[in-house]
Design an enzyme around this catalytic site. Structure first.
Site, short mmCIF file in Angstrom:
data_model
loop_
_atom_site.label_atom_id
_atom_site.label_comp_id
_atom_site.label_asym_id
_atom_site.label_seq_id
_atom_site.Cartn_x
_atom_site.Cartn_y
_atom_site.Cartn_z
N ASP A 154 8.01 0.25 0.65
CA ASP A 154 6.73 -0.30 0.21
C ASP A 154 5.96 -0.73 1.45
OD1 ASP A 154 4.68 -1.25 -1.42
OD2 ASP A 154 5.57 -3.24 -1.60
N SER A 155 4.66 -0.91 1.27
CA SER A 155 3.84 -1.39 2.38
C SER A 155 4.21 -2.83 2.76
CB SER A 155 2.37 -1.30 2.01
OG SER A 155 2.12 -2.06 0.85
N TYR A 190 -1.99 -1.20 2.58
CA TYR A 190 -2.30 0.23 2.57
C TYR A 190 -3.50 0.51 1.66
CZ TYR A 190 2.12 1.84 4.72
OH TYR A 190 3.16 2.10 5.57
N GLY A 191 -3.68 -0.36 0.66
CA GLY A 191 -4.61 -0.08 -0.44
C GLY A 191 -6.07 0.06 -0.06
N CYS A 250 5.64 1.88 -3.98
CA CYS A 250 4.28 1.51 -3.62
C CYS A 250 3.37 2.51 -4.32
CB CYS A 250 4.11 1.61 -2.10
SG CYS A 250 2.43 1.31 -1.54
N ASN A 251 2.51 2.00 -5.18
CA ASN A 251 1.63 2.90 -5.94
C ASN A 251 0.64 3.60 -5.03
OD1 ASN A 251 2.01 2.29 -9.06
ND2 ASN A 251 2.38 0.44 -7.87
N THR A 252 0.21 2.90 -4.00
CA THR A 252 -0.78 3.48 -3.10
C THR A 252 -0.16 4.69 -2.37
OG1 THR A 252 -1.67 1.26 -2.84
CG2 THR A 252 -2.41 2.92 -1.26
N GLU A 256 0.31 -12.00 -1.18
CA GLU A 256 0.91 -12.10 0.15
C GLU A 256 0.74 -13.52 0.72
OE1 GLU A 256 2.47 -9.53 2.05
OE2 GLU A 256 2.41 -8.24 0.30
N CYS A 260 0.09 -1.62 -9.34
CA CYS A 260 0.36 -2.02 -7.96
C CYS A 260 1.57 -2.93 -8.03
CB CYS A 260 -0.85 -2.76 -7.38
SG CYS A 260 -0.53 -3.50 -5.77
N THR A 261 2.53 -2.67 -7.16
CA THR A 261 3.79 -3.42 -7.26
C THR A 261 3.58 -4.93 -7.18
OG1 THR A 261 4.02 -2.97 -4.92
CG2 THR A 261 5.33 -1.63 -6.41
N HIS A 262 2.59 -5.34 -6.42
CA HIS A 262 2.34 -6.77 -6.29
C HIS A 262 1.93 -7.44 -7.60
CE1 HIS A 262 2.26 -5.78 -2.06
NE2 HIS A 262 2.12 -7.05 -1.74
#
Ligand code: DGL
Length: 265
Positions: A3-4, A35-36, A66-68, A151, A183-185
């Site tokens: 993941d980013s 990354y997004g 990571c979806n991005t 974050e 988005c994983t977040h």
């Protein structure tokens, strides 16, 4: 798993719950996230470097958690990079598991997707959903402020509540009955999102879904499964080591984690 940052830790936690026997390496490219907001070319280059690093470190199967990266790089990695460089190894993404589940759940065929700007621009969710059912209407909304909020550990602030309402209200107006957290977040904001959208909208968050799909994948691919180490070891690698990553990484993974700094370039 790659993941980013540490959004993917939620997916890893769920995978370990479902499949505790395997060895895992989690790599978060914290030095270069987010990354997004980046271009497709750069996301592809970063993802390729991460994949190369993990395969050189003896991984057999990589989940792009990571979806991005999944929306901007996965197809090219699978179609061009793997056959040329690692024909025996596999890379899987997180978008198809989420879209398959959304299609199973929707009744009115109106599906909302929240994701990073880059994932929205790629239209990856829309394309996959329409492949599964051409009648589906897809309403996307990019939510560029949510990753920095997570974050920074600010998900309980009043500002976050207002920002979320602002992002979600246009989708509720479209009468969606299913919402993909693309988005994983965003999984870390699920309870807050639930309060805003109400009980009647299905919320698709990826942790458990990806874990179940991976179990199923390994069952269907014994040639990959038998190559995986089974000593229940987990290691965590990052490209930058900050105090914030240590604290929040432990919080999002649910226990203290020992981080090792690595370089992908
Ligand atoms: N984890 C990424 C995703 O799932 C978002 C974070 C970023 O923008 O780097 O899309």
């Amino acid at each position: 798993m790659f993941d980013s940052g540490f959004g993917g830790l939620d997916i890893l936690k769920n995978i370990i719950k479902e499949l505790p026997q395997y060895n895992y390496v989690y790599l978060g490219d914290t030095a270069r996230m987010p990354y997004g907001t980046r271009s497709q070319e750069l996301i592809y280059n970063f993802t390729e470097q991460a994949i190369d690093f993990l395969f050189k470190n003896n991984c057999q199967l990589i989940i792009l958690a990571c979806n991005t990266a999944s929306s901007q790089a996965l197809r090219r990695i699978q179609q061009e990079y793997l056959p040329k460089n690692y024909p025996q190894k596999r890379v899987l993404g997180v978008i198809i598991p989420a879209t398959e589940t959304a299609i199973q759940k929707t009744i009115n065929h109106r599906i909302g997707v929240i994701a990073t700007q880059s994932s929205v621009d790629s239209k990856a969710f829309e394309k996959e959903l329409k492949k599964l059912n051409s009648k589906v209407r897809v309403f996307q909304k990019s939510c560029p402020l949510l990753v920095p909020i997570i974050e920074a550990g600010e998900q309980n602030s009043k500002a976050t509540q207002l920002i979320l309402e602002n992002y979600l209200k246009p989708l509720i107006k479209k009468q969606i009955d299913t919402l993909i957290l693309g988005c994983t977040h965003y999984g870390y904001l699920k309870n807050k999102i639930r309060k805003i959208v109400g009980k009647q909208i299905n919320i698709i968050s990826q942790g458990k879904i990806v874990a179940k799909k991976l179990k199923d994948y390994l069952f269907r691919h014994p040639e990959i499964e038998r190559k995986l180490g089974q000593d229940s070891k987990v290691s965590f690698l990052t490209t930058d080591l900050t105090d914030n990553f240590k604290i929040l990484g432990a919080k999002y993974f649910g226990q203290n984690i020992k981080l090792k700094k690595v370089s992908l370039e």
